[in-house]
Design an enzyme around this catalytic site. Structure first.
Site, PDB file in Angstrom:
ATOM      1  N   SER A 102      -5.014 -11.775 -10.723  1.00 18.60           N
ATOM      2  CA  SER A 102      -4.006 -10.722 -10.705  1.00 18.60           C
ATOM      3  C   SER A 102      -4.212  -9.741 -11.854  1.00 18.60           C
ATOM      4  CB  SER A 102      -2.604 -11.346 -10.729  1.00 18.60           C
ATOM      5  OG  SER A 102      -1.605 -10.390 -10.493  1.00 18.60           O
ATOM      6  N   ASP A 237      -1.768  -3.274  -9.738  1.00 17.80           N
ATOM      7  CA  ASP A 237      -2.458  -4.202 -10.618  1.00 17.80           C
ATOM      8  C   ASP A 237      -3.748  -4.661  -9.946  1.00 17.80           C
ATOM      9  OD1 ASP A 237      -1.317  -5.813  -8.654  1.00 17.80           O
ATOM     10  OD2 ASP A 237      -0.921  -7.465 -10.036  1.00 17.80           O
ATOM     11  N   ASP A 239      -4.853  -7.179  -8.124  1.00 14.54           N
ATOM     12  CA  ASP A 239      -4.903  -7.595  -6.713  1.00 14.54           C
ATOM     13  C   ASP A 239      -3.884  -6.848  -5.869  1.00 14.54           C
ATOM     14  OD1 ASP A 239      -2.680  -8.955  -7.782  1.00 14.54           O
ATOM     15  OD2 ASP A 239      -2.906 -10.628  -6.389  1.00 14.54           O
ATOM     16  N   ASP A 241      -0.723  -6.557  -5.644  1.00 14.80           N
ATOM     17  CA  ASP A 241       0.567  -7.049  -5.149  1.00 14.80           C
ATOM     18  C   ASP A 241       1.723  -6.451  -5.938  1.00 14.80           C
ATOM     19  OD1 ASP A 241       0.231  -8.532  -7.487  1.00 14.80           O
ATOM     20  OD2 ASP A 241       0.669 -10.474  -6.565  1.00 14.80           O
TER      21      ASP A 241
END
Length: 456
Positions: A102, A237, A239, A241
């Site tokens: 992440s 960010d 990834d 999400d």
């Protein structure tokens, strides 16, 4: 195996610990869990982010799953975690494993499990996987491994949920070199926006920083919004999400204001409860109350938001750290969809103008947080000691109520609050405060730090 520990959102570690051998152990434990739940032989998605090592770890996972008889679908390239979540829910996959750390720095990687509904796994699921860690099965692959485009279906679904015409809107999009590049910007462009791209080239090192869309890392986006006279800036960010927004007047919005912006926009044409974490602003409550809607409060962690959204048919849900979703979508935070939603709101009314109107009607609210170093094995002791010594006043104001949903949220007679809770990802205690002025927030945070530090 002792090095593998599932936290708030899967297992993350630095690459000296996060190794191929351990990733394969997690994949085997997940295969065993899926077998025990009656999903043997079904299809599992395996996603991965833009880090240098992520595709290799994804191949490790796919190999173990296929050896255990599962068919595996991989995306054609690194892609946002919410794209994988949507594919799981839409295509009735048994679940997914996603290789991502992440917003952590490039020296980290991680793995998270998504169950069949695409929502974050609840603790009983991750505990079951962690309890069955073992060396992977050897032998021939009896499952099929294939690559597919998973982005197009997700994009179509986002457009069906947010059917906006963005013609005439200028948006600066910052991918932070992560998996949102070519996905979020393409979605906005397909909806009619004029998109100016920043950091939309893959860089496994993320330009030498963490792909964390916070104020410090988004100054370039803020400058670009002003330089191009853009209506809005959005960033994801690593990834994708999570989402952050930048406006011409306010600069980088904190996650609380983004929540207020999105919920206010949705309430113009719909109605329904809001789900927020205990650390998220009471401004949400004021908006909901003005429309006769309920607010559901959860512990910090999007898995609790997702669970409550399903239970209450919520219109919108999220947390101040930048993760949100909406009714009709998979119950997973989705920074791609939220970038489209924020752009739709901006196309109807300037974001700064909308936020000014919210403040005029519901009052100014400010929030901030600080961290206090605390070893993981001291967190429970700090909370126990704090419970025994909860104050009657904080920063000169009487305590009205104490909420123990997650740590201790100390509600004061003047409507301000202070929250102390343990971090789920770092050896720290978090201290949050909310008030009607930045100065009052600073005073509350100083008082909160003074409560916690002697107890560590």
């Amino acid at each position: 195996m002792d090095a593998i520990s599932f936290g708030t959102d899967g297992w993350r570690a630095t690459l000296d610990v996060f190794t191929s051998e351990r990733v394969r152990v997690v994949a085997q434990a997940t295969a065993d869990y899926l077998d025990s739940e009656g999903h043997g032989g079904e299809t599992v998605a395996v996603g991965y982010d833009a880090r240098e090592t992520s595709r290799g770890f994804a191949d490790d996972v796919a190999d173990v799953l296929a050896t255990n008889g599962f068919d595996v679908v991989l995306p054609e390239r690194d892609c946002p975690t919410p794209v994988i979540s949507h594919a799981v829910a839409e295509r009735d996959f048994a679940g997914a494993l996603v290789i991502t750390a992440s917003h952590n720095p490039p020296e980290y990687n991680g793995v998270k499990f998504l169950p069949e509904d695409g929502a974050p796994a609840l603790p009983e699921v991750t505990e079951a996987i962690e309890a069955n860690l073992r060396e992977p099965e050897e032998g021939e692959q009896t499952g099929e491994i294939r690559e597919e485009d998973l982005v197009a279906d997700h994009a179509d679904h986002c457009r069906s949920l947010v059917d906006a015409d963005l013609e005439g809107l200028t948006v600066v999009y910052d991918a932070m070199h992560g998996s949102g590049r070519g996905v979020t910007d393409a979605l906005l462009e397909a909806a009619g926006a004029d998109v100016i791209r920043l950091r939309c080239e893959r860089d496994p090192e993320f330009g030498g920083t963490s792909p964390e869309p916070d104020e410090a890392n988004l100054q370039g986006l803020a400058m670009a919004v002003n330089e191009h006279d853009a209506d809005l800036g959005v960033a994801n960010d690593g990834d994708a999400d999570r989402v952050a927004a930048v406006t011409p007047d306010r600069g980088v919005l904190d996650g609380n204001r983004f929540y207020a912006l999105a919920y206010d926009y949705l309430l113009e044409g719909d109605s329904g409860p809001a789900v927020r974490t205990v650390s998220t602003t009471f401004l949400v409550d004021r908006l909901a109350d003005a429309h006769g809607c309920e607010v559901v409060e959860t512990p910090v962690g999007f898995k609790w938001v997702a669970e409550a959204m399903g239970e209450h048919d919520a219109l919108f849900g999220g947390e101040e750290s930048g993760g949100y979703t909406m009714r009709g979508h998979v119950r997973q935070k989705d920074g791609v969809l939220m970038a489209l939603l924020a752009s739709a709101a901006a196309s109807e009314r300037g974001v700064d103008d909308r936020l000014d109107a919210i403040a005029a009607e519901h009052g100014e609210i400010h929030q901030d947080k600080v961290s206090v170093d605390c070893p993981d094995d001291r967190k429970a002791g700090v909370l126990a000691d704090l419970e025994a010594e909860l104050p009657d006043t904080v920063a000169g104001v009487d305590v009205a109520e104490v909420n123990d949903t997650d740590g201790f949220k100390i509600l004061l007679e003047d409507g301000t609050w202070l929250l102390v809770r343990p971090s789920g990802t770092e050896p720290k205690m978090r201290v949050y405060a909310e008030a009607d002025s930045p100065e009052r927030v600073r005073n509350l945070l100083d008082a909160g730090r003074g409560l916690v530090e002697p107890l560590v």
